[in-house]
Design an enzyme around this catalytic site. Structure first.
Site, mmCIF file in Angstrom:
data_model
loop_
_atom_site.group_PDB
_atom_site.id
_atom_site.type_symbol
_atom_site.label_atom_id
_atom_site.label_comp_id
_atom_site.label_asym_id
_atom_site.label_seq_id
_atom_site.Cartn_x
_atom_site.Cartn_y
_atom_site.Cartn_z
ATOM 1 N N CYS A 1 -14.726 -3.485 -62.394
ATOM 2 C CA CYS A 1 -16.171 -3.210 -62.412
ATOM 3 C C CYS A 1 -16.597 -2.436 -61.182
ATOM 4 C CB CYS A 1 -16.975 -4.494 -62.419
ATOM 5 S SG CYS A 1 -16.720 -5.492 -63.861
ATOM 6 N N CYS B 1 -26.531 -4.866 -58.505
ATOM 7 C CA CYS B 1 -25.646 -5.254 -57.399
ATOM 8 C C CYS B 1 -26.181 -6.499 -56.681
ATOM 9 C CB CYS B 1 -25.499 -4.129 -56.393
ATOM 10 S SG CYS B 1 -24.773 -2.646 -57.100
#
Lengths: 399, 141
Positions: free
Chosen positions: B33, B102
């Site tokens: 990822c 994030c």
């Protein structure tokens, strides 16, 4: 960069270049003195008309074409769209199949995907670990329904130069047209559209010290192609819209300068690039160089640093005044790394740790020294933060 | 595109590194990822007395890790469990929209570490509600 010299160390010439003073000087009169519309009949428009004609000759000369085969447009993306959509739509009665490669610029790939939605079928050829298309794969994929083969001259991310002449020959043996996106190649790879058997070639001014928003599509005489922009009769009816005269003049001067001594230019740039690559490999462990060892653009260095992510490398370098680029795109929750790096077989985590440094005329020896001083420190710092770095003994996972 | 606060937090992160005798360790994300966050907690009397992180990821991920660890230091386990990504975002002065995901990693990693702490003490892990990796968050759309 230091306190006395605030300029950044610019190592992103594949993204764009500065404009050479000679180019700006050539353009200047066409903003004010010779502002006339080249299509107007009065004498006042003679100079802008002459400027455009001279630029057409300069571009033709640079790629071994005839001036009448050069068509100005607004840049590389437009030229790619025009070449592929225009050729597909004009030749659909002959077939519906297009061959391209997995590592093309998105201006080519997304155009091909759009054509798939219009009923065309597209083969995306794989590349080897160095990023090269195997001409034998073109031969195998080509059918009597293939109307267009599109393979770039050189890749923008890893710099790999493609065997375009061989691919062009195969396309022609099967009656297909051959398009090559030469946006990164002009000024770095000598181009001869006849020897390379190219029917359509895209180029972009701002990649070789010319103005942004300028480009050209070479269309071999007799090639069937539709227009994208309809309107007035500019570019012999092929691309409507009043000519960007200063831009075209700048593009012409820039390509003339960029192709005057390709070999000498490459020698100078490659010497700096090779020192950079050697220095990086010597000072940073767990690093790989992406792309072809020999068949690559002289200015391109592409690395993967294990255990760290590209954007954080980029921003760390930026904090030191170094401009670079990465194939890691952590955005929109998708975090899909570069399609080019995945196509050469890099595992995702290594594709995420990529850094592209592209040299050019803005660079001198000092810049290489500076990057070699800063980069090991940046990678070292990020590796100390990363849980993937093996020097840190890992705590056993608890499931 | 980042605020000065984010850049400062990324450039000089706090609480970086491993912890030898952690009471709870949590890791979320995956290298494929492009981001992994690992959080180490030291707990005393139900309160987080020390915290460390290791992050593989972009500047937003590193800045979020640093900020989140600074925020949970001194919190009770219950308070730390309730730290949201909005709290982290606010403390950072916001992130560009494509980077908001994030900031989810840090609270996720903290909850994973708290659950590890609970398991080590023979307690049931709590429901976390998300998996931690890109694409697994409903917020990612």
């Amino acid at each position: 960069m230091n306190d006395l010299d605030p300029r950044p160390v610019y190592m992103d010439h594949a993204a764009t270049t500065f404009m050479k003073p000679e180019v700006i000087a050539a353009m200047a009169p066409y903003f004010s003195q010779y502002f006339g519309n080249p299509s107007s009949l009065y004498q006042f428009s003679r100079e802008p008309r002459k400027g455009v004609a001279a630029a057409r000759e300069q571009v033709a000369e640079a790629i071994g074409a005839n001036p009448g085969e050069i068509n100005f447009c607004a840049g590389g993306s437009e030229a790619d769209n025009w070449a592929i959509k225009g050729a597909a739509l004009a030749n659909r009665e002959h077939g519906d199949h297009i061959i391209t490669s997995a590592i093309e610029h998105h201006a080519v790939l997304h155009t091909c995907e759009w054509l798939e939605r219009q009923g065309f079928s597209v083969t995306y050829l794989p590349v080897d670990g160095f990023g090269r298309v195997d001409p034998a794969d073109v031969e195998e994929a080509i059918t009597n329904r293939t109307i267009l083969v599109s393979v770039m001259t050189a890749n923008n991310e890893i710099g790999t130069i493609q065997p375009v002449a061989e691919i062009g020959r195969i396309a022609h043996e099967h009656g297909a047209l051959f398009h090559s996106d030469a946006v990164q190649a002009v000024g770095a790879v000598p181009i001869d559209v006849d020897a390379m058997e190219i029917d359509l070639l895209s180029l972009s001014g701002h990649k070789f010290y010319g103005p942004k928003g300028t480009g050209a599509l070479y269309i071999r005489q007799g090639t069937r192609i539709e227009s994208l922009i309809h309107g007035g009769g500019q570019e012999r009816g092929r691309r409507a819209g009043t000519e960007n005269v200063p831009g075209i003049v700048g593009l012409g001067r820039a390509i003339e300068l960029a192709t005057a001594d390709i070999e000498g230019h490459n020698r100078r740039i490659a010497a700096m690039r090779d020192r950079l690559v050697r220095g990086v490999l010597a000072s940073i462990p767990d690093t790989r160089v992406n792309g072809h060892p020999k068949e690559r653009l002289a200015n391109n260095a592409n690395f993967s640093f294990r255990y760290v992510e590209g954007e954080s490398i980029l921003l760390s370098l930026d904090a030191h005044g170094i401009c670079a680029s990465t194939g890691s795109a952590c955005s929109s929750g998708s975090s899909e790394p570069s399609h080019v790096l995945l196509a050469i077989g890099l595992p995702r985590e290594e594709a995420h740790g990529s850094l592209r440094l592209t040299l050019g005329d803005a660079n001198a020896k000092d810049d290489i020294d500076y990057v070699l001083e800063v980069l090991p420190e940046v990678i070292g710092r990020l590796r100390r933060i990363s849980p993937l770095t093996p020097s840190c003994p890992r705590i056993p996972e608890v499931d | 595109m980042y605020t000065e606060k984010v850049i400062a937090e990324f450039t000089n992160p706090e609480n970086v590194g491993e912890m030898a005798n952690a009471d709870g360790v949590g890791e979320v994300g995956s290298p494929t990822c492009g981001d992994i966050m690992k959080i180490y907690l030291k707990v005393e009397d139900g309160r987080i007395i020390d915290v460390r992180f290791q992050t593989f990821g972009c500047a937003a991920a590193i800045a979020s890790s640093s900020m989140a660890t600074r925020m949970v230091r001194g919190m009770t386990i219950a308070e730390a469990w309730n730290l949201s990504n909005t709290d982290v975002l606010d403390a950072l002065g916001g992130l560009p929209e494509p980077k908001v995901h994030c900031s989810l990693l840090a609270p996720d990693a903290i909850r994973a570490a708290i659950n590890d702490y609970r398991i080590r003490r023979g307690l049931e892990p709590l429901e976390t509600g998300s998996g931690g990796c890109c694409g697994s968050h409903p917020e990612n759309g």
